[in-house]
Design a protein around this motif. Structure first.
Motif, PDB file in Angstrom:
ATOM      1  N   ASP A 287       0.835  -1.196   0.000  1.00  0.00           N
ATOM      2  CA  ASP A 287       0.000   0.000   0.000  1.00  0.00           C
ATOM      3  C   ASP A 287       0.875   1.253   0.000  1.00  0.00           C
ATOM      4  N   THR A 288       0.303   2.337  -0.472  1.00  0.00           N
ATOM      5  CA  THR A 288       0.972   3.639  -0.463  1.00  0.00           C
ATOM      6  C   THR A 288       0.127   4.614   0.351  1.00  0.00           C
ATOM      7  N   PRO A 289       0.719   5.719   0.823  1.00  0.00           N
ATOM      8  CA  PRO A 289      -0.016   6.614   1.728  1.00  0.00           C
ATOM      9  C   PRO A 289      -1.243   7.277   1.114  1.00  0.00           C
ATOM     10  N   ASN A 290      -1.236   7.501  -0.206  1.00  0.00           N
ATOM     11  CA  ASN A 290      -2.327   8.253  -0.819  1.00  0.00           C
ATOM     12  C   ASN A 290      -3.002   7.436  -1.916  1.00  0.00           C
ATOM     13  N   ASN A 291      -3.138   8.019  -3.103  1.00  0.00           N
ATOM     14  CA  ASN A 291      -3.844   7.365  -4.200  1.00  0.00           C
ATOM     15  C   ASN A 291      -2.898   7.117  -5.366  1.00  0.00           C
ATOM     16  N   ALA A 292      -2.466   5.874  -5.520  1.00  0.00           N
ATOM     17  CA  ALA A 292      -1.516   5.529  -6.581  1.00  0.00           C
ATOM     18  C   ALA A 292      -2.193   5.631  -7.947  1.00  0.00           C
ATOM     19  N   ARG A 293      -1.593   6.430  -8.848  1.00  0.00           N
ATOM     20  CA  ARG A 293      -2.187   6.654 -10.165  1.00  0.00           C
ATOM     21  C   ARG A 293      -1.268   6.264 -11.317  1.00  0.00           C
ATOM     22  N   GLY A 307      -0.731  10.914  -5.748  1.00  0.00           N
ATOM     23  CA  GLY A 307      -1.536  12.053  -5.324  1.00  0.00           C
ATOM     24  C   GLY A 307      -0.686  13.183  -4.795  1.00  0.00           C
ATOM     25  N   ARG A 308      -0.729  13.405  -3.498  1.00  0.00           N
ATOM     26  CA  ARG A 308       0.003  14.515  -2.875  1.00  0.00           C
ATOM     27  C   ARG A 308       1.473  14.210  -2.622  1.00  0.00           C
ATOM     28  N   GLY A 309       1.953  13.121  -3.164  1.00  0.00           N
ATOM     29  CA  GLY A 309       3.361  12.795  -2.979  1.00  0.00           C
ATOM     30  C   GLY A 309       3.857  11.828  -4.034  1.00  0.00           C
ATOM     31  N   ILE A 310       5.165  11.592  -4.020  1.00  0.00           N
ATOM     32  CA  ILE A 310       5.783  10.542  -4.827  1.00  0.00           C
ATOM     33  C   ILE A 310       6.310   9.497  -3.854  1.00  0.00           C
ATOM     34  N   SER A 311       5.796   8.285  -3.956  1.00  0.00           N
ATOM     35  CA  SER A 311       6.233   7.207  -3.070  1.00  0.00           C
ATOM     36  C   SER A 311       7.403   6.461  -3.702  1.00  0.00           C
ATOM     37  N   GLY A 331       0.460  20.309  -5.393  1.00  0.00           N
ATOM     38  CA  GLY A 331      -0.390  19.887  -6.496  1.00  0.00           C
ATOM     39  C   GLY A 331      -0.828  18.449  -6.304  1.00  0.00           C
ATOM     40  N   TYR A 332      -1.129  17.760  -7.418  1.00  0.00           N
ATOM     41  CA  TYR A 332      -1.585  16.374  -7.369  1.00  0.00           C
ATOM     42  C   TYR A 332      -0.857  15.605  -8.460  1.00  0.00           C
ATOM     43  N   CYS A 333       0.017  14.697  -8.052  1.00  0.00           N
ATOM     44  CA  CYS A 333       0.886  14.001  -8.996  1.00  0.00           C
ATOM     45  C   CYS A 333       0.077  13.012  -9.834  1.00  0.00           C
ATOM     46  N   LYS A 334       0.071  13.231 -11.157  1.00  0.00           N
ATOM     47  CA  LYS A 334      -0.739  12.420 -12.060  1.00  0.00           C
ATOM     48  C   LYS A 334       0.085  11.453 -12.894  1.00  0.00           C
ATOM     49  N   TYR A 337       7.616  10.304 -15.555  1.00  0.00           N
ATOM     50  CA  TYR A 337       8.445   9.799 -16.652  1.00  0.00           C
ATOM     51  C   TYR A 337       9.878   9.717 -16.148  1.00  0.00           C
ATOM     52  N   LEU A 338      10.498   8.551 -16.331  1.00  0.00           N
ATOM     53  CA  LEU A 338      11.853   8.306 -15.852  1.00  0.00           C
ATOM     54  C   LEU A 338      12.799   8.205 -17.035  1.00  0.00           C
ATOM     55  N   ALA A 339      13.898   8.975 -16.983  1.00  0.00           N
ATOM     56  CA  ALA A 339      14.911   8.940 -18.040  1.00  0.00           C
ATOM     57  C   ALA A 339      16.282   9.053 -17.396  1.00  0.00           C
ATOM     58  N   ASP A 340      17.032   7.952 -17.426  1.00  0.00           N
ATOM     59  CA  ASP A 340      18.362   7.912 -16.814  1.00  0.00           C
ATOM     60  C   ASP A 340      18.265   8.311 -15.341  1.00  0.00           C
ATOM     61  N   SER A 341      18.902   9.409 -14.966  1.00  0.00           N
ATOM     62  CA  SER A 341      18.899   9.818 -13.557  1.00  0.00           C
ATOM     63  C   SER A 341      17.896  10.931 -13.279  1.00  0.00           C
ATOM     64  N   LEU A 342      16.984  11.186 -14.216  1.00  0.00           N
ATOM     65  CA  LEU A 342      16.001  12.252 -14.045  1.00  0.00           C
ATOM     66  C   LEU A 342      14.598  11.670 -13.939  1.00  0.00           C
ATOM     67  N   LEU A 343      13.814  12.222 -13.014  1.00  0.00           N
ATOM     68  CA  LEU A 343      12.409  11.861 -12.876  1.00  0.00           C
ATOM     69  C   LEU A 343      11.573  13.116 -13.102  1.00  0.00           C
ATOM     70  N   PHE A 344      10.649  13.035 -14.058  1.00  0.00           N
ATOM     71  CA  PHE A 344       9.765  14.149 -14.385  1.00  0.00           C
ATOM     72  C   PHE A 344       8.378  13.838 -13.835  1.00  0.00           C
ATOM     73  N   ALA A 345       7.779  14.817 -13.156  1.00  0.00           N
ATOM     74  CA  ALA A 345       6.471  14.611 -12.539  1.00  0.00           C
ATOM     75  C   ALA A 345       5.492  15.670 -13.030  1.00  0.00           C
ATOM     76  N   ALA A 346       4.357  15.210 -13.573  1.00  0.00           N
ATOM     77  CA  ALA A 346       3.252  16.101 -13.931  1.00  0.00           C
ATOM     78  C   ALA A 346       2.329  16.167 -12.729  1.00  0.00           C
TER      79      ALA A 346
END
Length: 401
Positions: A287-293, A307-311, A331-334, A337-346
């Motif tokens: 399980d995760t603390p919020n709403n896994a999307r 949701g309100r975080g990145i687990s 905000g609300y993480c929807k 996208y993972l590329a090499d050592s970078l994580l992009f979050a919308a």
């Protein structure tokens, strides 16, 4: 008397400590631009007899709240990973006679990561974007699939009934798989772009509603479809058949596949892990603390748009995943996208967040962010970043490395 006063003035002048000339700055140049990943060299002329150099860096030219104040014995300094923004710096030195020089000139530099190069408006709200052969594909909700090239929109595919959420690309066969609401899977042929695209086949289930799709291998795709997930054989596109149909309570929103493993994001139950063997085998649930999307990862770590975080979940042992950390997010993480050592979050109204993956228990370090009214999806094809938003459409940035 005048002669005595004159002699006293000369003596005072000769014994008064003379201020030294300010050092000249050699690097960086005025208004030079750097990336957050740059090693920035600050260099000024070396002064004979200087005991120490005093360096000050601030994000304003008033220097009232310095970002950095330091004393050096050499005439250079290297700084790494400065945050985005404008910076000002100056330097002076101290002589063996305890005399301070004047401050150098104040120079400005900029740290910048994203350079906007293009922008396309979408007719619908984009839920996901992909890029293939200079074409941009947008899963634009009720409008369906919108296709853009560098000049703008060129094609639109829609069944005028469903809402399009997810996309997956088969580059070997030039196929695009759509997670298309009540039509769980639709397969489009991209062979005839830019002139046309057409649906090869589709598959529907009565109680399912497709939100996401991912390729498991060259013949199987996985569809996250609300109350169930489907594993579908697409080797022969004229005859699609389901090899697994596994039920969930509800709100199964995202799927990520890596090698033979399937990772599922469920708003109610967190993350489910399955493996393809002779059949689809359940391994674990966490399980995760919020709403896994949504979720992305590699062999050892899983990042969950929660949701309100990145687990962050340790998946080295797939049968015993370990929850490591939740990173709060505005905000609300929807989408991720993972590329090499970078994580992009919308992150919805929290905008776009860009993190660098670290090798310590911090896991993610925020290196850049940009505000949008509703940031919905993101895709990266080096060096270009594609950001899908509700109001601004699709924005294309060049990343400055």
């Amino acid at each position: 008397m005048k002669r005595i006063l004159f002699l006293i003035a000369i003596l005072l002048f000769c014994n008064y400590p003379r201020k030294e000339e300010a050092p000249k700055i050699l690097k960086p140049l005025e208004n030079e631009t750097f990336s957050p990943f740059s090693e920035i060299e600050f260099l000024w002329e070396e002064k004979v007899g200087a005991l120490a150099y005093f360096f000050v860096l601030d994000d304003t030219n008033t220097f009232k709240t310095p970002v950095l104040e330091t004393t050096l014995t050499t005439n250079s300094l290297i700084l790494k990973e400065l945050k985005e923004g404008s910076y000002y710096f100056k330097v002076r030195y101290l002589t063996a006679d305890s005399v301070y020089s004047d401050w150098s000139e104040i120079r400005r530099l900029a740290v910048k990561f994203l350079d906007l190069i293009n922008n396309f408006k979408t007719a619908g709200y984009p839920n996901e974007i992909l890029v293939f052969k200079n074409y941009i594909f947008s899963a634009s909700s009720q409008v369906g699939l919108e296709v853009f090239n560098e000049q703008g929109k060129i094609l639109n595919f829609s069944d005028k009934r469903n809402v399009l959420y997810g996309l997956a690309l088969d580059t070997l066969r030039n196929f695009l798989y759509l997670a298309y609401g009540e039509k769980e899977l639709s397969i489009l042929n991209l062979k005839f772009l830019p002139d046309s695209l057409y649906e090869i086949n589709s598959l529907s289930w009565p109680i399912a509603y497709a939100y996401d799709v991912s390729l498991l291998n060259d013949s199987l795709v996985v569809v996250a479809a609300d109350k169930q997930f489907l594993v579908i054989n697409v080797k022969d596109t004229s005859f699609l058949y389901t090899i697994a149909q596994i039920y969930f309570p509800s709100s199964l929103r995202g799927v990520f596949t890596n090698k033979d493993f399937i990772y599922l994001a469920c708003e109610q139950e967190g993350v489910g892990i399955y493996q393809l063997a002779d059949s689809i085998i359940f391994l674990a649930n966490i399980d995760t603390p919020n709403n896994a999307r949504d979720l992305v990862g590699n062999d050892t770590l899983l990042f969950v748009a929660d949701g309100r975080g990145i687990s962050v979940i340790d998946i080295k042992d797939k049968e015993n995943p370990l929850f490591k950390k939740e990173i709060p997010i505005s905000g609300y993480c929807k989408k991720l996208y993972l590329a090499d050592s970078l994580l992009f979050a919308a992150a919805g109204d929290g905008g776009l967040k860009i993190y660098k993956i670290t090798n310590d228990e911090e896991y993610l370090k925020l290196i850049s962010e940009k505000k949008f009214s509703d940031c919905r999806a993101v895709f990266f094809a080096k060096p270009y970043l594609y950001v899908a938003t509700r109001d601004e459409g699709i924005l294309i940035y060049r990343l400055i490395y």
